[in-house]
Scaffold this motif. Structure first.
Motif, PDB file in Angstrom:
ATOM      1  N   UNK A  11     -12.124 -44.180  -3.384  1.00 28.92           N
ATOM      2  CA  UNK A  11     -11.118 -44.916  -2.614  1.00 28.92           C
ATOM      3  C   UNK A  11     -11.663 -45.329  -1.244  1.00 28.92           C
ATOM      4  N   UNK A  12     -12.340 -44.385  -0.583  1.00 31.80           N
ATOM      5  CA  UNK A  12     -12.858 -44.679   0.755  1.00 31.80           C
ATOM      6  C   UNK A  12     -13.954 -45.742   0.741  1.00 31.80           C
ATOM      7  N   UNK A  13     -14.878 -45.663  -0.197  1.00 31.47           N
ATOM      8  CA  UNK A  13     -15.943 -46.663  -0.223  1.00 31.47           C
ATOM      9  C   UNK A  13     -15.417 -48.011  -0.675  1.00 31.47           C
ATOM     10  N   UNK A  14     -14.399 -48.026  -1.548  1.00 28.89           N
ATOM     11  CA  UNK A  14     -13.791 -49.296  -1.935  1.00 28.89           C
ATOM     12  C   UNK A  14     -13.124 -49.970  -0.741  1.00 28.89           C
ATOM     13  N   UNK A  15     -12.584 -49.185   0.186  1.00 31.79           N
ATOM     14  CA  UNK A  15     -12.006 -49.743   1.414  1.00 31.79           C
ATOM     15  C   UNK A  15     -13.074 -50.418   2.275  1.00 31.79           C
ATOM     16  N   UNK A  16     -14.331 -50.013   2.093  1.00 33.55           N
ATOM     17  CA  UNK A  16     -15.459 -50.612   2.812  1.00 33.55           C
ATOM     18  C   UNK A  16     -16.098 -51.741   2.005  1.00 33.55           C
ATOM     19  N   UNK A  17     -15.438 -52.146   0.919  1.00 31.13           N
ATOM     20  CA  UNK A  17     -15.904 -53.213   0.035  1.00 31.13           C
ATOM     21  C   UNK A  17     -17.228 -52.847  -0.664  1.00 31.13           C
ATOM     22  N   UNK A  18     -17.376 -51.596  -1.009  1.00 28.62           N
ATOM     23  CA  UNK A  18     -18.517 -51.124  -1.793  1.00 28.62           C
ATOM     24  C   UNK A  18     -17.989 -50.778  -3.174  1.00 28.62           C
ATOM     25  N   UNK A  19     -18.611 -51.349  -4.203  1.00 25.20           N
ATOM     26  CA  UNK A  19     -18.065 -51.218  -5.556  1.00 25.20           C
ATOM     27  C   UNK A  19     -19.035 -50.568  -6.540  1.00 25.20           C
ATOM     28  N   UNK A  20     -20.172 -50.078  -6.065  1.00 21.50           N
ATOM     29  CA  UNK A  20     -21.119 -49.390  -6.932  1.00 21.50           C
ATOM     30  C   UNK A  20     -21.514 -48.070  -6.272  1.00 21.50           C
ATOM     31  N   UNK A  21     -21.855 -47.078  -7.103  1.00 20.56           N
ATOM     32  CA  UNK A  21     -22.230 -45.780  -6.557  1.00 20.56           C
ATOM     33  C   UNK A  21     -23.142 -45.063  -7.544  1.00 20.56           C
ATOM     34  N   UNK A  22     -23.782 -44.022  -7.057  1.00 18.15           N
ATOM     35  CA  UNK A  22     -24.635 -43.177  -7.885  1.00 18.15           C
ATOM     36  C   UNK A  22     -24.051 -41.771  -7.821  1.00 18.15           C
ATOM     37  N   UNK A  23     -23.919 -41.150  -8.965  1.00 16.73           N
ATOM     38  CA  UNK A  23     -23.394 -39.790  -9.037  1.00 16.73           C
ATOM     39  C   UNK A  23     -24.407 -38.885  -9.712  1.00 16.73           C
ATOM     40  N   UNK A  24     -24.317 -37.598  -9.440  1.00 19.52           N
ATOM     41  CA  UNK A  24     -25.154 -36.620 -10.123  1.00 19.52           C
ATOM     42  C   UNK A  24     -24.281 -35.824 -11.083  1.00 19.52           C
ATOM     43  N   UNK A  25     -24.914 -35.260 -12.090  1.00 16.06           N
ATOM     44  CA  UNK A  25     -24.183 -34.432 -13.050  1.00 16.06           C
ATOM     45  C   UNK A  25     -25.041 -33.230 -13.404  1.00 16.06           C
ATOM     46  N   UNK A  26     -24.402 -32.118 -13.624  1.00 10.28           N
ATOM     47  CA  UNK A  26     -25.114 -30.906 -13.984  1.00 10.28           C
ATOM     48  C   UNK A  26     -25.359 -30.784 -15.473  1.00 10.28           C
ATOM     49  N   UNK A  27     -25.108 -31.858 -16.211  1.00 11.25           N
ATOM     50  CA  UNK A  27     -25.297 -31.861 -17.664  1.00 11.25           C
ATOM     51  C   UNK A  27     -26.183 -33.047 -18.041  1.00 11.25           C
ATOM     52  N   UNK A  28     -26.728 -33.012 -19.225  1.00 10.14           N
ATOM     53  CA  UNK A  28     -27.545 -34.131 -19.707  1.00 10.14           C
ATOM     54  C   UNK A  28     -26.603 -35.212 -20.222  1.00 10.14           C
ATOM     55  N   UNK A  29     -26.756 -36.416 -19.701  1.00  8.40           N
ATOM     56  CA  UNK A  29     -25.929 -37.544 -20.126  1.00  8.40           C
ATOM     57  C   UNK A  29     -26.605 -38.259 -21.289  1.00  8.40           C
ATOM     58  N   UNK A  31     -27.064 -41.466 -22.020  1.00  5.08           N
ATOM     59  CA  UNK A  31     -27.939 -42.580 -21.619  1.00  5.08           C
ATOM     60  C   UNK A  31     -28.090 -42.582 -20.101  1.00  5.08           C
ATOM     61  N   UNK A  32     -28.920 -41.723 -19.575  1.00  2.00           N
ATOM     62  CA  UNK A  32     -29.064 -41.722 -18.114  1.00  2.00           C
ATOM     63  C   UNK A  32     -29.748 -42.992 -17.622  1.00  2.00           C
ATOM     64  N   UNK A  33     -29.306 -43.471 -16.477  1.00  3.58           N
ATOM     65  CA  UNK A  33     -29.909 -44.652 -15.868  1.00  3.58           C
ATOM     66  C   UNK A  33     -31.200 -44.257 -15.161  1.00  3.58           C
ATOM     67  N   UNK A  34     -31.192 -43.063 -14.585  1.00  2.00           N
ATOM     68  CA  UNK A  34     -32.341 -42.582 -13.839  1.00  2.00           C
ATOM     69  C   UNK A  34     -32.322 -41.054 -13.832  1.00  2.00           C
ATOM     70  N   UNK A  35     -33.433 -40.462 -13.428  1.00  2.00           N
ATOM     71  CA  UNK A  35     -33.517 -39.020 -13.296  1.00  2.00           C
ATOM     72  C   UNK A  35     -34.150 -38.672 -11.964  1.00  2.00           C
ATOM     73  N   UNK A  36     -33.743 -37.547 -11.402  1.00  2.00           N
ATOM     74  CA  UNK A  36     -34.370 -37.062 -10.187  1.00  2.00           C
ATOM     75  C   UNK A  36     -34.191 -35.551 -10.122  1.00  2.00           C
ATOM     76  N   UNK A  37     -34.991 -34.915  -9.300  1.00  2.00           N
ATOM     77  CA  UNK A  37     -34.843 -33.484  -9.059  1.00  2.00           C
ATOM     78  C   UNK A  37     -34.306 -33.308  -7.657  1.00  2.00           C
TER      79      UNK A  37
END
Length: 94
Positions: A11-29, A31-37
């Protein structure tokens, strides 16, 4: 609690007109888009173990775990200082 936080951040970033984000997950997805440690430091390991978020490592006692994750009383980086009121604009920008 995590879904509530994610919705509020969205909600807060949408108020700043930002519509994309990156999230982390503690599980294997599927089709991951990317990986990092990444690494995080537990600030209160006793509480995290008590509530089941974390667990004691092999051959570790609670006392050893608390000692391992203890935060130093003073910063170990030279030049670190407490934030002052004059720093607020630059800190807010970050």
């Amino acid at each position: 609690l995590a879904p509530v936080l994610i919705k509020e951040i969205t909600r807060r970033v949408n108020c700043e007109n930002v519509w994309q984000a990156v999230y982390t997950a503690g599980v294997v997805l599927p089709r991951p888009v990317s990986e990092c440690r990444y690494h995080h430091r537990s600030l209160n390991p006793k509480k995290l173990i008590e509530v089941g978020f974390s667990h004691l490592g092999a051959r570790m006692t609670m006392a050893r775990t608390i000692k391992l994750y203890k935060v130093p009383d003073a910063p170990q980086l030279s030049g670190m200082r407490e934030m002052k009121k004059a720093d607020v604009p630059r800190v807010h920008f970050l």
